[in-house]
Design a protein around this motif. Structure first.
Motif, PDB file in Angstrom:
ATOM      1  N   ARG A  25       0.811  -1.215   0.000  1.00 55.37           N
ATOM      2  CA  ARG A  25       0.000   0.000   0.000  1.00 55.37           C
ATOM      3  C   ARG A  25       0.848   1.271   0.000  1.00 55.37           C
ATOM      4  O   ARG A  25       0.331   2.353  -0.302  1.00 55.37           O
ATOM      5  CB  ARG A  25      -0.925  -0.003   1.222  1.00 55.37           C
ATOM      6  CG  ARG A  25      -2.003  -1.070   1.143  1.00 55.37           C
ATOM      7  CD  ARG A  25      -2.746  -1.222   2.462  1.00 55.37           C
ATOM      8  NE  ARG A  25      -3.903  -2.113   2.324  1.00 55.37           N
ATOM      9  CZ  ARG A  25      -4.593  -2.588   3.348  1.00 55.37           C
ATOM     10  NH1 ARG A  25      -4.245  -2.278   4.597  1.00 55.37           N
ATOM     11  NH2 ARG A  25      -5.633  -3.373   3.136  1.00 55.37           N
ATOM     12  N   ASP A  27       3.332   2.229  -1.974  1.00 57.87           N
ATOM     13  CA  ASP A  27       3.527   2.797  -3.307  1.00 57.87           C
ATOM     14  C   ASP A  27       2.646   2.023  -4.285  1.00 57.87           C
ATOM     15  O   ASP A  27       3.009   0.934  -4.731  1.00 57.87           O
ATOM     16  CB  ASP A  27       4.995   2.693  -3.727  1.00 57.87           C
ATOM     17  CG  ASP A  27       5.252   3.289  -5.105  1.00 57.87           C
ATOM     18  OD1 ASP A  27       4.310   3.857  -5.709  1.00 57.87           O
ATOM     19  OD2 ASP A  27       6.395   3.182  -5.595  1.00 57.87           O
ATOM     20  N   ILE A  28       1.486   2.586  -4.605  1.00 58.78           N
ATOM     21  CA  ILE A  28       0.527   1.862  -5.450  1.00 58.78           C
ATOM     22  C   ILE A  28       1.034   1.674  -6.881  1.00 58.78           C
ATOM     23  O   ILE A  28       0.508   0.846  -7.633  1.00 58.78           O
ATOM     24  CB  ILE A  28      -0.841   2.572  -5.484  1.00 58.78           C
ATOM     25  CG1 ILE A  28      -0.720   3.972  -6.100  1.00 58.78           C
ATOM     26  CG2 ILE A  28      -1.464   2.619  -4.097  1.00 58.78           C
ATOM     27  CD1 ILE A  28      -2.064   4.646  -6.352  1.00 58.78           C
ATOM     28  N   TRP A  29       2.072   2.412  -7.270  1.00 64.77           N
ATOM     29  CA  TRP A  29       2.582   2.327  -8.644  1.00 64.77           C
ATOM     30  C   TRP A  29       3.731   1.337  -8.780  1.00 64.77           C
ATOM     31  O   TRP A  29       4.234   1.103  -9.885  1.00 64.77           O
ATOM     32  CB  TRP A  29       3.026   3.712  -9.129  1.00 64.77           C
ATOM     33  CG  TRP A  29       1.899   4.695  -9.073  1.00 64.77           C
ATOM     34  CD1 TRP A  29       1.756   5.719  -8.187  1.00 64.77           C
ATOM     35  CD2 TRP A  29       0.735   4.718  -9.906  1.00 64.77           C
ATOM     36  NE1 TRP A  29       0.574   6.394  -8.413  1.00 64.77           N
ATOM     37  CE2 TRP A  29      -0.072   5.795  -9.476  1.00 64.77           C
ATOM     38  CE3 TRP A  29       0.291   3.937 -10.976  1.00 64.77           C
ATOM     39  CZ2 TRP A  29      -1.290   6.102 -10.068  1.00 64.77           C
ATOM     40  CZ3 TRP A  29      -0.924   4.241 -11.573  1.00 64.77           C
ATOM     41  CH2 TRP A  29      -1.700   5.308 -11.118  1.00 64.77           C
ATOM     42  N   TYR A  51      -0.301  -4.937  -7.383  1.00 61.45           N
ATOM     43  CA  TYR A  51      -1.461  -4.238  -7.940  1.00 61.45           C
ATOM     44  C   TYR A  51      -1.394  -4.293  -9.459  1.00 61.45           C
ATOM     45  O   TYR A  51      -0.317  -4.436 -10.055  1.00 61.45           O
ATOM     46  CB  TYR A  51      -1.478  -2.769  -7.499  1.00 61.45           C
ATOM     47  CG  TYR A  51      -1.805  -2.556  -6.036  1.00 61.45           C
ATOM     48  CD1 TYR A  51      -2.774  -3.311  -5.398  1.00 61.45           C
ATOM     49  CD2 TYR A  51      -1.136  -1.582  -5.291  1.00 61.45           C
ATOM     50  CE1 TYR A  51      -3.080  -3.105  -4.059  1.00 61.45           C
ATOM     51  CE2 TYR A  51      -1.428  -1.371  -3.953  1.00 61.45           C
ATOM     52  CZ  TYR A  51      -2.401  -2.140  -3.345  1.00 61.45           C
ATOM     53  OH  TYR A  51      -2.698  -1.936  -2.028  1.00 61.45           O
ATOM     54  N   HIS A  55      -4.983   3.799 -14.151  1.00 61.06           N
ATOM     55  CA  HIS A  55      -5.730   4.741 -13.301  1.00 61.06           C
ATOM     56  C   HIS A  55      -6.524   4.029 -12.212  1.00 61.06           C
ATOM     57  O   HIS A  55      -6.845   4.625 -11.179  1.00 61.06           O
ATOM     58  CB  HIS A  55      -6.660   5.600 -14.161  1.00 61.06           C
ATOM     59  CG  HIS A  55      -7.826   4.858 -14.730  1.00 61.06           C
ATOM     60  ND1 HIS A  55      -7.706   3.994 -15.805  1.00 61.06           N
ATOM     61  CD2 HIS A  55      -9.135   4.844 -14.383  1.00 61.06           C
ATOM     62  CE1 HIS A  55      -8.887   3.481 -16.085  1.00 61.06           C
ATOM     63  NE2 HIS A  55      -9.769   3.970 -15.241  1.00 61.06           N
ATOM     64  N   ARG A  57      -5.576   1.988 -10.122  1.00 62.96           N
ATOM     65  CA  ARG A  57      -4.804   1.826  -8.881  1.00 62.96           C
ATOM     66  C   ARG A  57      -5.154   2.908  -7.861  1.00 62.96           C
ATOM     67  O   ARG A  57      -4.899   2.737  -6.666  1.00 62.96           O
ATOM     68  CB  ARG A  57      -3.300   1.871  -9.170  1.00 62.96           C
ATOM     69  CG  ARG A  57      -2.809   0.733 -10.061  1.00 62.96           C
ATOM     70  CD  ARG A  57      -1.301   0.677 -10.091  1.00 62.96           C
ATOM     71  NE  ARG A  57      -0.823  -0.271 -11.084  1.00 62.96           N
ATOM     72  CZ  ARG A  57       0.313  -0.938 -11.017  1.00 62.96           C
ATOM     73  NH1 ARG A  57       1.121  -0.729  -9.977  1.00 62.96           N
ATOM     74  NH2 ARG A  57       0.678  -1.779 -11.966  1.00 62.96           N
ATOM     75  N   GLU A  58      -5.700   3.999  -8.327  1.00 60.35           N
ATOM     76  CA  GLU A  58      -6.032   5.100  -7.426  1.00 60.35           C
ATOM     77  C   GLU A  58      -7.369   4.879  -6.714  1.00 60.35           C
ATOM     78  O   GLU A  58      -7.713   5.627  -5.800  1.00 60.35           O
ATOM     79  CB  GLU A  58      -6.049   6.417  -8.204  1.00 60.35           C
ATOM     80  CG  GLU A  58      -4.679   6.789  -8.792  1.00 60.35           C
ATOM     81  CD  GLU A  58      -4.704   8.071  -9.591  1.00 60.35           C
ATOM     82  OE1 GLU A  58      -5.789   8.439 -10.091  1.00 60.35           O
ATOM     83  OE2 GLU A  58      -3.648   8.712  -9.710  1.00 60.35           O
ATOM     84  N   ARG A  60     -10.230   3.137  -4.293  1.00 59.90           N
ATOM     85  CA  ARG A  60     -10.164   2.567  -2.946  1.00 59.90           C
ATOM     86  C   ARG A  60     -10.058   1.047  -2.998  1.00 59.90           C
ATOM     87  O   ARG A  60      -9.319   0.435  -2.235  1.00 59.90           O
ATOM     88  CB  ARG A  60     -11.410   2.980  -2.153  1.00 59.90           C
ATOM     89  CG  ARG A  60     -11.461   4.455  -1.794  1.00 59.90           C
ATOM     90  CD  ARG A  60     -12.809   4.837  -1.196  1.00 59.90           C
ATOM     91  NE  ARG A  60     -13.111   4.038  -0.020  1.00 59.90           N
ATOM     92  CZ  ARG A  60     -14.234   3.337   0.128  1.00 59.90           C
ATOM     93  NH1 ARG A  60     -15.141   3.303  -0.839  1.00 59.90           N
ATOM     94  NH2 ARG A  60     -14.461   2.645   1.234  1.00 59.90           N
ATOM     95  N   LYS A  62      -8.694  -2.026  -4.756  1.00 57.17           N
ATOM     96  CA  LYS A  62      -7.588  -2.294  -5.672  1.00 57.17           C
ATOM     97  C   LYS A  62      -7.820  -3.562  -6.482  1.00 57.17           C
ATOM     98  O   LYS A  62      -8.517  -4.485  -6.056  1.00 57.17           O
ATOM     99  CB  LYS A  62      -6.271  -2.438  -4.894  1.00 57.17           C
ATOM    100  CG  LYS A  62      -5.945  -1.286  -3.956  1.00 57.17           C
ATOM    101  CD  LYS A  62      -5.838   0.048  -4.680  1.00 57.17           C
ATOM    102  CE  LYS A  62      -5.383   1.148  -3.734  1.00 57.17           C
ATOM    103  NZ  LYS A  62      -5.476   2.485  -4.335  1.00 57.17           N
TER     104      LYS A  62
END
Length: 366
Positions: A25, A27-29, A51, A55, A57-58, A60, A62
């Motif tokens: 969580r 770093d979602i990227w 993940y 887009h 990934r942003e 709530r 996942k």
């Protein structure tokens, strides 16, 4: 309404160490996978998890990519994708689309809805998608061949990038090779070059050396009927059959369909034209014999498969199976009233889109 078809929703139990979950969580990227365990029925699997998506990934809720470590496969897959279907208020558009593609004769990933628990806590309904790779081909008894994912809008079959309206830096721009070799990259470059340089008088004959045209037309009809605005320039994979040397299209990520866009907003039934868009589609439909074949196939599908009568049992079956789990989904339960209205919304879109496409067919010139 016909509710005779029964759809089972299995439960998956995902366990991620709290430290690893915190790292995921953080770093979602980040695409670096982390260790986890998956329990399905009596079977347990050691997996790597990350993940997935851009887009999404942003959001709530996942979406995840799961790769199997021990054992190395799950239901014949080396990896699977769990899509949150967060924006789609019906949660069935992606599956409904990919099943529709399969039914009209297009290669399409297998899907199933599942209910996920993360470390014992309900995480909600997910759509499990089959990975499009060498095992995808093997399961279907197809010859091996290169598979490319269309990863951005540069996958528009043109020499010009729609991103900056400039000449692309490379002919394979917009694609990521999932399986295959560098030699296959040469075939992809040749495909893009030929699409853009074959003289108009020769295109009908020459393009059949590179593209399985009839299968392309069936894929095009799938995009046109479901009205996936992004489907022409990404949201697909390319497969080159090693035996025929021909490229085929495989649809991917079809939640922005059946009357809603990628933000879940209403997309009017006449938004995407019957001719679609992208350079390859334009050039294929410029050939009279291909255009007439497209018209013939589309007429048949509008009569038999893209109808309220054909699709209503599928829609209602999925809706009925999912509803109890929507009430348990922490991200969706508050939207149950909207969920309840979506079957009617989708079926009205089918009726309106069918009528619109029939009207357009009359003007599709020979």
């Amino acid at each position: 309404m016909n509710t005779s078809q029964h759809v089972a929703i299995p439960s998956y139990f995902l366990y991620i160490h709290p430290y690893d979950l915190q790292e995921l969580r953080r770093d979602i990227w980040c695409d670096d996978p982390l260790p986890a365990r998956l329990k399905v029925g009596k079977n347990q699997y050691i997996i790597d998890i990350a993940y997935r998506g851009s887009h999404i990934r942003e959001f709530r809720k996942k979406s995840y990519n799961l790769k199997f470590v021990k054992p190395e496969t799950f239901q014949g897959n080396r990896e699977i994708h769990l899509n949150a279907e967060y924006i789609d208020p019906s949660m069935i558009r992606n599956k409904l689309s990919l099943d529709f593609f399969r039914d009209i004769g297009t290669l399409s990933p297998e899907t199933q809805h599942i209910f996920l628990k993360l470390n014992g806590t309900p995480a909600g309904i997910y759509l499990q998608l089959e990975s499009v790779d060498d095992l995808f081909l093997k399961r279907r008894g197809l010859p091996q061949g290169a598979i490319y994912y269309a990863i951005n809008d540069n996958a528009n079959f043109s020499l010009i990038s729609p991103i900056d309206d400039d000449v692309k830096k490379s002919l394979e721009s917009g694609y990521e090779r999932k399986c295959g070799t560098e030699e296959d990259d040469g075939y992809l470059r040749e495909l893009i070059y030929k699409i853009n340089t074959i003289p108009r008088a020769d295109f009908g004959k020459e393009i059949t050396k590179y593209v399985a045209v009839d299968k392309y037309l069936r894929w095009l009809i799938g995009v046109i009927c479901t009205q996936n605005f992004d489907g022409f320039i990404h949201n697909y994979a390319l497969y080159r059959n090693n035996e025929t040397g021909l490229f085929e299209m495989i649809p991917w990520d079809y939640d922005a369909t059946w009357g809603r866009d990628c933000n879940g907003k209403i997309m009017e039934y006449d938004y995407v034209p019957i001719e679609g868009y992208n350079t390859l589609t334009a050039r294929i439909l410029d050939v009279s014999s291909f255009r007439m074949r497209y018209k013939q196939l589309l007429e048949e599908i509008l009569e038999t498969q893209f109808t309220v009568a054909a699709l209503e049992p599928k829609v209602i079956s999925m809706y009925t199976a999912l509803r109890p789990f929507v009430l348990l989904d922490p991200y969706k339960q508050k939207d149950i009233r909207k969920f309840d209205t979506e079957p009617e919304f989708i079926l009205k879109f089918v009726a309106d889109r069918n009528r619109y496409l029939r009207e357009c067919l009359a003007n599709l010139k020979a």
